[in-house]
Design an enzyme around this catalytic site. Structure first.
Site, mmCIF file in Angstrom:
data_model
loop_
_atom_site.group_PDB
_atom_site.id
_atom_site.type_symbol
_atom_site.label_atom_id
_atom_site.label_comp_id
_atom_site.label_asym_id
_atom_site.label_seq_id
_atom_site.Cartn_x
_atom_site.Cartn_y
_atom_site.Cartn_z
ATOM 1 N N ARG A 44 47.351 35.923 24.016
ATOM 2 C CA ARG A 44 47.812 35.943 25.097
ATOM 3 C C ARG A 44 47.754 37.459 26.013
ATOM 4 N NH1 ARG A 44 51.081 39.004 25.796
ATOM 5 N NH2 ARG A 44 51.282 38.397 28.054
ATOM 6 N N ASP A 234 47.419 36.662 36.324
ATOM 7 C CA ASP A 234 47.091 35.570 35.253
ATOM 8 C C ASP A 234 45.268 35.177 36.357
ATOM 9 O OD1 ASP A 234 48.986 35.957 34.070
ATOM 10 O OD2 ASP A 234 47.165 35.076 32.297
#
Ligand code: MRU
Length: 334
Positions: A44, A234
């Site tokens: 992740r 992100d």
């Protein structure tokens, strides 16, 4: 420590879902296993899922048995589509896949040349990630002063990148420069990346860290316990909107209300110059992550739950972006 390696035909990485209870290494043999590991958040963090996806293509190239260039390209395209579909929000994933595929199409020659090009591009991206995040750390460390308490959210650390981290790289370099920095880490419900990973990394480095629940952010700010906020991202849009772990927007609004600088440490691989804010897809994860805590059900049966994995912070809440190209204001992103 490197979080991901391509070695002897497999991708070796840490299963982040098991930390800090267990340090388990995954040996991923093909792109399908890489895709599952990304989807299940064993791998992740925006920069890391980009490099992992590139390594997924490298595995496809390495193990392909075809002698035909067109067939190899077809196999790579199939792998890229599967990898792309794993998580929709962090732009690094499609950035990495597009970059490797561009290199594939551009490479002249037969199967061996294409295979070599794919593998080299993936390895190059991993090396670049290390250097980029070190530069982000050096650039951002100048903004921290001796004695600062920095609040961070989620895990913008080594685990989310190939090495160093984004926001944690800034803190690490400041500490290496003999600044006494303390960190407040939010637990980051529901996946607890802050509680499980950020605290783990900082403790390994001997950097003082205090864990809070996400709902304590207002309390610590109102009580003058935070000097700066540094988070990762992100996806950053050309308009300066920041898409990051759910809860970031709340922290940014609180930071502005308390006059606390809100800094976003991000590589250019996270900057998306094309997408409009209305078109950003926010990943919606299984509501069971919210209805349970560490595997234990906490809400009565039939309770409904929301589980957006990310939120969007408008540029007016961002003091500055810390990038490998320097410190930029939100209007300087485009
Ligand atoms: O859902 P995750 O854990 O992949 O989300 C990661 C984040 O939101 C991080 O803040 C981001 O990638 C920071 S850069 C390592």
């Amino acid at each position: 420590m490197r979080t991901i390696r391509l070695e002897k035909g497999v991708v070796i990485t840490i299963d982040q879902s098991r930390l800090p209870m267990k340090l388990v290494f995954l040996k991923l043999k093909n792109y399908k296993q890489v895709a599952v590991a990304i989807k299940e958040m064993k791998i992740r963090g925006a920069p890391l899922i980009g490099v992992a996806a590139a390594f997924g293509l490298a595995l496809t190239a390495l193990h392909s048995k075809t002698m035909l260039r067109a067939q190899l390209i077809y196999e790579l395209e199939q792998a890229a589509e599967t990898l792309r579909s794993t998580r929709p929000t962090a732009v690094n994933l499609s950035w990495a896949l597009d970059r490797v595929m561009r290199r594939t199409y551009k490479t002249k020659g037969g199967v061996n040349e294409v295979k070599r090009a794919v593998i080299n591009e993936a390895l190059k991206m991993a090396e670049e990630d290390v250097q980029t995040n070190l530069t982000i750390g050096r650039n951002g460390a100048q903004l921290l002063v001796d004695g600062d308490v920095v609040l961070t959210h989620c895990n913008p650390g080594s685990f989310g990148t190939v090495e160093h981290g984004t926001a944690l790289s800034v803190i690490r370099v400041a500490v290496q420069n003999r600044k006494r920095i303390k960190v407040i880490a939010t637990e980051t419900r529901p996946q607890l990346q802050g509680a499980r990973l950020t605290t783990f990394e900082l403790k390994q480095d001997g950097i003082p860290v205090t864990l809070i629940t996400d709902s304590m952010v207002g309390y610590v700010m109102a009580n003058h316990m935070v000097d700066k906020v540094v988070v990762g991202a992100d996806r950053v849009l050309r308009t300066g909107y920041v898409i990051n772990k759910i809860g970031t927007y709340t922290i940014a609004v609180l930071a502005k209300a308390h006059n606390i600088p809100f800094l976003v440490a991000t590589p250019f691989s996270t900057i998306d110059l094309k997408t409009k804010v209305a078109d950003v897809v926010i990943e919606q994860r299984d509501p069971n992550e919210v209805l349970t805590f560490l595997g234990q059900r906490v809400a009565p049966p039939t309770t409904l739950a929301l589980n957006p994995a990310f939120d969007i912070t408008p540029p007016e809440y961002v003091t500055a972006f810390i990038t490998e190209k320097g410190i930029l204001s939100p209007s300087e992103i485009s």
